[in-house]
Scaffold this active site. Structure first.
Site, short mmCIF file in Angstrom:
data_model
loop_
_atom_site.label_atom_id
_atom_site.label_comp_id
_atom_site.label_asym_id
_atom_site.label_seq_id
_atom_site.Cartn_x
_atom_site.Cartn_y
_atom_site.Cartn_z
N SER A 198 0.80 -1.22 0.00
CA SER A 198 0.00 0.00 0.00
C SER A 198 0.83 1.28 0.00
CB SER A 198 -0.93 0.00 1.22
OG SER A 198 -0.15 -0.15 2.37
N THR A 244 -1.73 3.84 4.58
CA THR A 244 -0.95 4.97 4.07
C THR A 244 -0.07 5.31 5.23
OG1 THR A 244 -2.54 5.97 2.54
CG2 THR A 244 -1.09 7.48 3.68
N THR A 273 1.81 6.98 -0.17
CA THR A 273 0.87 5.88 -0.38
C THR A 273 0.84 5.46 -1.85
OG1 THR A 273 -1.42 5.21 0.02
CG2 THR A 273 -1.09 7.39 -0.87
N ARG A 328 -6.61 8.48 -10.69
CA ARG A 328 -7.23 8.87 -9.42
C ARG A 328 -6.15 9.31 -8.43
NH1 ARG A 328 -6.72 7.31 -3.76
NH2 ARG A 328 -8.70 7.74 -2.76
N THR A 343 -5.36 8.84 6.97
CA THR A 343 -5.34 7.58 6.22
C THR A 343 -6.78 7.17 6.00
OG1 THR A 343 -4.58 5.29 6.25
CG2 THR A 343 -5.11 6.26 8.38
N GLY A 344 -7.02 6.38 4.97
CA GLY A 344 -8.38 5.93 4.70
C GLY A 344 -8.89 6.45 3.37
C1 SD4 Z 1 -5.95 7.46 -0.43
N1 SD4 Z 1 -5.75 7.87 1.91
O1 SD4 Z 1 -5.35 7.39 -1.51
C2 SD4 Z 1 -5.14 7.25 0.79
C3 SD4 Z 1 -4.80 5.82 0.89
C4 SD4 Z 1 -5.42 5.02 1.89
O2 SD4 Z 1 -6.85 3.28 2.04
O3 SD4 Z 1 -5.25 5.25 3.08
N2 SD4 Z 1 -6.15 4.06 1.37
O4 SD4 Z 1 -7.15 7.70 -0.34
#
Ligand code: SD4
Length: 347
Positions: free
Chosen positions: A88, A207, A225, A235, A258-259
């Site tokens: 990731s 991330t 990330t 994206r 993160t998320g």
């Molecule tokens: C994103 N926040 O690209 C980052 C990556 C992540 O689960 O945490 N993904 O949206």
């Protein structure tokens, strides 16, 4: 990686340099500090998820020898970027819907200077390219082919980042996927995670966001990330967007996230966390308010998504909050060398 292995307050990891903590009383100034921190223990570093433990140790080597927070967060972020077991961040990150590994990263220092790259292919250490954008261009954000061109001009090697394991996971996903873009494909269509995988589970969201305060009381942050697995090509998430995935204000504090990046961008999450700390909220409280702001949006069903915020204030105090259980963060200072802390959450 086993995200369930919480090592709360655990012991000293080998090979880490120990420094005497600098305790700063209210109103006193550390020599060279831009603002006098109060009642804090400096230096300190924190970062998201369990890979933050190893990353913190790299950052700590810089901080514990009197180094600058900016150098610490760059050194720390490079650890998961190089880790082939990690799908990731950086090299070996899961690709987008078309099988391309595209990376996002940002960095910000105590002067409010910042740099970022988005949708960068073929460069294993986007965090270091982000730093070059900050230090060697008049710009903040370079994307796609332009970011790759800049990185190569700066001497970064062009490499294949898609590992055989990541390719296999992508091909397995293609067999079952509806091949439709989904803002949260890691949860709904993960395909390679454990059955019934939930937000924040192992191999689900990841991330690294890292925040550090150095012995001079200066703050910096980094965020890097590969974004969401199987995303639409092009994206870009929150991680390279200053104010969304990362924000540092040396007078107040720093925050990272993160998320599901779309929700963090919509709410300018990390900037919000820092502004809430400016109004007197503790780091944890500011993170919780930012999560609640996301959950207020009508179309957001908290049970379906994960977002976590991590914050550090000017005193070096650390706090976090997430939508879902499962979020963790790691803290390292002279007293805690290997502390993985379960994040509090709304659900
Ligand atoms: C994103 N926040 O690209 C980052 C990556 C992540 O689960 O945490 N993904 O949206």
């Amino acid at each position: 990686m086993d995200r369930r292995r919480f090592l709360q307050g655990a012991s000293v990891a080998s090979g880490v340099l120990l420094a005497q903590p600098v305790r700063v009383n209210a109103g006193s100034a550390v020599s060279g500090a831009s603002t006098a921190p109060a009642d804090g223990v400096l230096p300190r570093v924190c970062s998201t998820w369990d890979f933050g433990v190893a990353a913190n140790q790299a950052a700590w080597k810089v901080l514990s020898t009197g180094g600058r927070a900016l150098d610490a967060v760059e050194a720390g972020a490079r650890i998961p970027e190089a880790d082939l077991r990690n799908h990731s961040v950086g090299r070996a990150g899961y690709p987008d819907r078309d099988g391309k590994v595209t990376l996002d990263a940002s960095i910000m220092d105590e002067n409010g200077d910042c740099g970022a790259v988005a949708a960068l292919e073929h460069i294993a250490h986007p965090i270091s390219v982000a730093r070059r954008v900050m230090e060697r261009t008049p710009h903040v954000l370079l994307v796609g082919d332009g970011a790759l061109q800049f990185a190569m001009e700066q001497g970064f090697p062009k490499e294949e980042l898609l590992t055989p394991e990541s390719r296999e996971a992508w091909q397995a996903w293609l067999k079952t996927a509806k091949y439709k873009p989904s803002a949260n494909s890691e949860i709904r269509d993960y395909g390679v995670g454990p059955a019934g995988s939930k937000p924040g589970d192992a191999r689900n969201h990841d991330t690294i966001g890292m925040l550090a305060i150095d012995a001079r009381g200066n703050l910096s942050g980094a965020c890097t990330t590969s974004g969401m697995a199987w995303k639409l090509h092009g994206r870009v998430g929150d991680s390279p967007i200053i104010g969304a995935g990362l924000y540092v204000d040396n007078e107040v504090g720093a925050a990272t996230s993160t998320g599901v990046g779309e929700e963090v961008i919509r709410n300018v999450g990390s900037f919000l966390v820092v502004e809430l700390m400016r109004q007197g909220r503790s780091p944890e409280d500011a993170c919780r308010e930012a999560v609640e702001r996301i959950l207020k949006r009508k179309s957001v069903r908290g049970a379906d998504i994960q977002v976590g915020f991590l914050a550090m204030d000017k005193r070096g105090r650390v706090g976090a909050w997430a939508i879902q259980k499962g979020f963790s963060y790691a803290v390292c200072d002279a007293g805690k060398q290997d502390a993985l802390i379960p994040g509090k959450s709304t659900y």
